[in-house]
Design an enzyme around this catalytic site. Structure first.
Site, short mmCIF file in Angstrom:
data_model
loop_
_atom_site.label_atom_id
_atom_site.label_comp_id
_atom_site.label_asym_id
_atom_site.label_seq_id
_atom_site.Cartn_x
_atom_site.Cartn_y
_atom_site.Cartn_z
N LYS A 143 2.19 -3.33 7.41
CA LYS A 143 2.14 -3.42 5.90
C LYS A 143 4.12 -3.16 5.21
O LYS A 143 4.87 -3.80 4.89
CB LYS A 143 1.39 -2.06 5.19
N THR A 152 0.69 -1.02 -0.19
CA THR A 152 -0.06 -0.06 -0.25
C THR A 152 0.51 1.19 -0.05
O THR A 152 1.82 1.07 0.34
CB THR A 152 -1.35 0.07 1.03
N ASP A 153 0.32 2.49 -0.44
CA ASP A 153 1.50 3.39 -0.40
C ASP A 153 1.38 4.60 0.73
O ASP A 153 1.91 5.79 1.58
CB ASP A 153 0.24 4.76 -1.61
N GLU A 154 0.29 3.79 1.70
CA GLU A 154 0.41 3.78 3.15
C GLU A 154 1.52 3.96 4.18
O GLU A 154 1.95 4.55 4.66
CB GLU A 154 -0.43 3.40 4.33
N TYR A 209 -1.76 -0.31 10.99
CA TYR A 209 -2.34 -0.93 9.90
C TYR A 209 -0.59 -0.67 8.50
O TYR A 209 -0.25 -1.20 8.74
CB TYR A 209 -3.58 -0.48 9.34
P1 NAD Z 1 -10.37 -6.77 2.64
O1 NAD Z 1 -10.37 -6.14 4.02
O2 NAD Z 1 -11.33 -6.28 1.31
O3 NAD Z 1 -10.51 -8.33 2.62
C1 NAD Z 1 -8.85 -8.91 3.27
C2 NAD Z 1 -9.71 -10.25 3.23
O4 NAD Z 1 -8.72 -11.18 4.05
C3 NAD Z 1 -10.68 -10.88 3.16
O5 NAD Z 1 -11.03 -11.77 2.58
C4 NAD Z 1 -10.08 -11.29 4.48
O6 NAD Z 1 -11.40 -12.39 5.05
C5 NAD Z 1 -8.86 -12.33 4.38
N1 NAD Z 1 -8.06 -12.12 5.80
C6 NAD Z 1 -8.19 -11.44 6.42
N2 NAD Z 1 -6.70 -11.94 7.09
C7 NAD Z 1 -6.92 -13.10 6.67
C8 NAD Z 1 -6.12 -14.38 7.52
N3 NAD Z 1 -4.82 -14.21 8.91
N4 NAD Z 1 -5.47 -15.56 6.47
C9 NAD Z 1 -6.38 -15.79 4.93
N5 NAD Z 1 -7.26 -14.78 4.81
C10 NAD Z 1 -7.17 -13.48 5.60
O7 NAD Z 1 -9.49 -5.87 1.97
P2 NAD Z 1 -8.51 -5.05 0.73
O8 NAD Z 1 -9.04 -4.02 0.47
O9 NAD Z 1 -9.48 -6.51 -0.86
O10 NAD Z 1 -6.99 -4.92 0.69
C11 NAD Z 1 -6.58 -6.55 0.21
C12 NAD Z 1 -4.88 -5.78 0.03
O11 NAD Z 1 -4.61 -4.96 -0.53
C13 NAD Z 1 -4.60 -5.41 1.88
O12 NAD Z 1 -3.37 -6.40 1.29
C14 NAD Z 1 -4.55 -4.21 1.83
O13 NAD Z 1 -3.32 -4.08 2.45
C15 NAD Z 1 -4.17 -4.20 -0.01
N6 NAD Z 1 -4.19 -2.72 -0.09
C16 NAD Z 1 -5.34 -2.23 -0.31
C17 NAD Z 1 -5.84 -1.03 -0.46
C18 NAD Z 1 -7.54 -0.15 -0.65
O14 NAD Z 1 -7.26 1.08 -0.43
N7 NAD Z 1 -8.16 -1.34 0.16
C19 NAD Z 1 -4.85 -0.57 -1.46
C20 NAD Z 1 -3.69 -0.41 -1.45
C21 NAD Z 1 -3.67 -1.71 -1.29
O1 DAU Z 2 -4.03 4.31 0.44
C1 DAU Z 2 -4.24 3.48 0.62
C2 DAU Z 2 -4.67 2.39 1.97
O2 DAU Z 2 -6.01 2.67 1.63
C3 DAU Z 2 -5.19 0.78 1.63
O3 DAU Z 2 -3.83 1.17 2.64
C4 DAU Z 2 -6.30 0.27 3.33
O4 DAU Z 2 -6.11 -0.77 3.73
C5 DAU Z 2 -7.47 1.25 2.71
O5 DAU Z 2 -8.14 1.03 3.88
C6 DAU Z 2 -7.19 2.82 2.74
O6 DAU Z 2 -6.99 3.34 3.83
P1 DAU Z 2 -7.45 5.27 4.09
O7 DAU Z 2 -7.64 5.26 5.56
O8 DAU Z 2 -7.42 5.95 3.26
O9 DAU Z 2 -9.40 4.58 3.58
P2 DAU Z 2 -11.01 4.94 4.19
O10 DAU Z 2 -11.25 4.47 3.34
O11 DAU Z 2 -10.02 4.47 6.12
O12 DAU Z 2 -10.44 6.66 4.71
C7 DAU Z 2 -9.76 7.27 3.23
C8 DAU Z 2 -10.09 8.76 4.07
O13 DAU Z 2 -11.12 9.17 4.28
C9 DAU Z 2 -9.25 9.48 4.75
O14 DAU Z 2 -7.95 10.45 4.89
C10 DAU Z 2 -9.89 9.25 6.83
C11 DAU Z 2 -11.23 9.72 5.44
N1 DAU Z 2 -12.49 9.09 6.82
C12 DAU Z 2 -12.59 7.64 6.39
C13 DAU Z 2 -13.98 7.13 7.44
C14 DAU Z 2 -13.74 6.10 7.11
C15 DAU Z 2 -13.26 10.15 7.25
O15 DAU Z 2 -13.28 11.09 6.57
N2 DAU Z 2 -14.41 9.47 7.53
C16 DAU Z 2 -14.59 7.85 7.94
O16 DAU Z 2 -15.04 7.78 8.56
#
Ligand code: NAD
Ligand code: DAU
Length: 346
Positions: free
Chosen positions: A159, A130-132, A155
């Site tokens: 990562k 992730t970019d985080e 988190y």
């Molecule tokens: P999500 O939370 O929607 O899904 C996570 C999945 O992992 C679920 O199906 C869950 O059951 C499974 N899981 C959790 N713990 C587990 C374990 N111990 N063993 C096996 N399975 C397990 O997540 P997402 O948003 O789809 O993110 C997927 C990946 O992409 C993650 O690695 C996350 O860090 C990364 N990522 C997410 C975002 C985003 O914006 N959502 C952005 C960049 C990177």
């Molecule tokens: O940047 C990549 C990441 O994006 C992934 O690695 C994470 O798994 C994914 O959850 C996401 O993280 P963020 O914390 O950026 O996403 P979130 O959707 O929680 O929040 C997006 C932005 O909105 C962030 O600046 C926080 C803000 N926010 C979020 C929530 C849930 C609010 O202002 N109010 C809210 O209730």
């Protein structure tokens, strides 16, 4: 088509948001390939995300924890896995603030176990990051893959630790790995704890939208489809051992994102509430994606379209999110927002 078309992938976390989009995309593009989804089915993992595909003989589900080395090993051996794509993770920053230890268990130790099995069996591993991991990015800078990692939430720290383990294994044992670092993804099947699905579903229900702080934080809202094609580009043409950023390279403020959601759904701005900020909230993420573009990849959606498409999906798919929002999600929602909303301002 490259040799990957006929390979067998272990997609960990394949029942989650990005994992399920990836599985659907991959099987549509690589008809000779097989996919074994390996998923613990946590609250975020939902079999129904792949409901249309479970009858496909090329797809199989193994329910398990990535920290279970014996089960990961036996699954890889039994299924003849040649590539692990690791999406499995605890993924929500706010949840990592409320209960951080499971983030270390899954994101750090779980990834470590996958690396051990990959090393033992000689399997390529692609890790989804992730970019985080880059932390807060000052104005005018865009993160490049060689930038120092400076995570600021439990988190993000978990990562970053996983990324470093993956890179250490490549250096120490020479195992074939690649990493992609994705921006904020939006699109179908994202669990409604995340901002865009939370705001979309709240707006549809006429509930307030809890914007953290002043809402001027900046994110690159990228469509999950483009993340999937970016991962595919790295799997097919990426250099082993390398890291690639995946995003649009363009950011907007959270308030701009909220405006797009409300405009798309035809809802009033009166629903917006400014609430107490997330502790340690990163002000800006921004990535340079030239390295991925050099592989011939380009995003199909700009961030505005990505957010609008996502909001429309939640409008058209109430049967997917309504059962989620009426279940254990409510408890989390109240713990996270009840007090904040009580003290909020418009
Ligand atoms: P999500 O939370 O929607 O899904 C996570 C999945 O992992 C679920 O199906 C869950 O059951 C499974 N899981 C959790 N713990 C587990 C374990 N111990 N063993 C096996 N399975 C397990 O997540 P997402 O948003 O789809 O993110 C997927 C990946 O992409 C993650 O690695 C996350 O860090 C990364 N990522 C997410 C975002 C985003 O914006 N959502 C952005 C960049 C990177
Ligand atoms: O940047 C990549 C990441 O994006 C992934 O690695 C994470 O798994 C994914 O959850 C996401 O993280 P963020 O914390 O950026 O996403 P979130 O959707 O929680 O929040 C997006 C932005 O909105 C962030 O600046 C926080 C803000 N926010 C979020 C929530 C849930 C609010 O202002 N109010 C809210 O209730």
């Amino acid at each position: 088509m490259t040799s990957f078309s006929s390979q067998v992938l272990l997609v960990t976390g394949g029942c989650g948001f990005i994992g399920s989009n990836f599985v659907r995309y991959w099987l549509s593009q690589h008809p000779q390939s097989r996919v074994v989804v390996y998923d613990k089915l946590t609250y975020a993992g939902r079999k129904e995300n792949l409901a249309d595909l479970w009858s496909d003989p090329r797809l199989k589900l193994v329910v398990g924890d990535i920290g279970d080395q014996a089960l990961v090993r036996s699954t890889c051996q039994a299924e003849g896995i040649d590539l692990i794509v690791n999406f499995a993770a605890e993924t929500h920053v706010d949840q990592s603030i409320l209960g951080p230890l499971v983030f270390t268990d899954t994101n750090v130790r779980g990834t470590h176990v996958l690396l051990e099995v990959a090393r033992e069996l000689g399997i390529r591993l692609h890790h989804i990051s992730t970019d985080e991991v880059y932390g807060h990015i000052p104005d005018l800078h865009q993160s490049v893959e060689t930038d120092e990692l400076a995570p600021r939430s439990p988190y993000a720290a978990s990562k970053a630790a996983a990324d470093q383990l993956v890179q250490a294994y490549a250096i120490t044992y020479g195992i074939p790995v690649t990493i992609t670092r994705g921006a904020n993804n939006v699109g179908p099947y994202q669990y409604p704890e995340k901002a865009v699905p939370l705001f979309s579903t709240n707006a549809i229900l006429g509930e307030p939208l809890p914007v953290y702080g002043d809402g001027q934080q900046m994110r690159d809202y990228a469509h999950v489809y483009d993340h999937c094609t970016g991962i595919e580009a790295v799997l097919l043409r990426g250099k082993i051992g390398e890291v690639y950023n995946v995003g649009t390279g363009r950011e907007m403020t959270n308030l701009e994102m909220v405006d797009i959601v409300l405009e798309t759904l035809g809802k009033s701005h009166d629903l917006v509430r400014h609430v107490t900020d997330r502790p340690g909230h990163d002000r800006r993420y921004s990535m340079n994606v030239d390295k991925l573009r050099a592989l011939g990849w380009q995003p199909k959606y700009d961030p505005r379209q990505a957010v609008a498409e996502a909001a429309k999906w939640y409008e058209g798919n109430r049967e997917w999110w309504e059962p989620i929002r009426s279940g254990q999600f409510r408890e989390y929602y109240n713990a996270q927002y009840a007090e904040r909303l009580a003290g909020s301002k418009q």
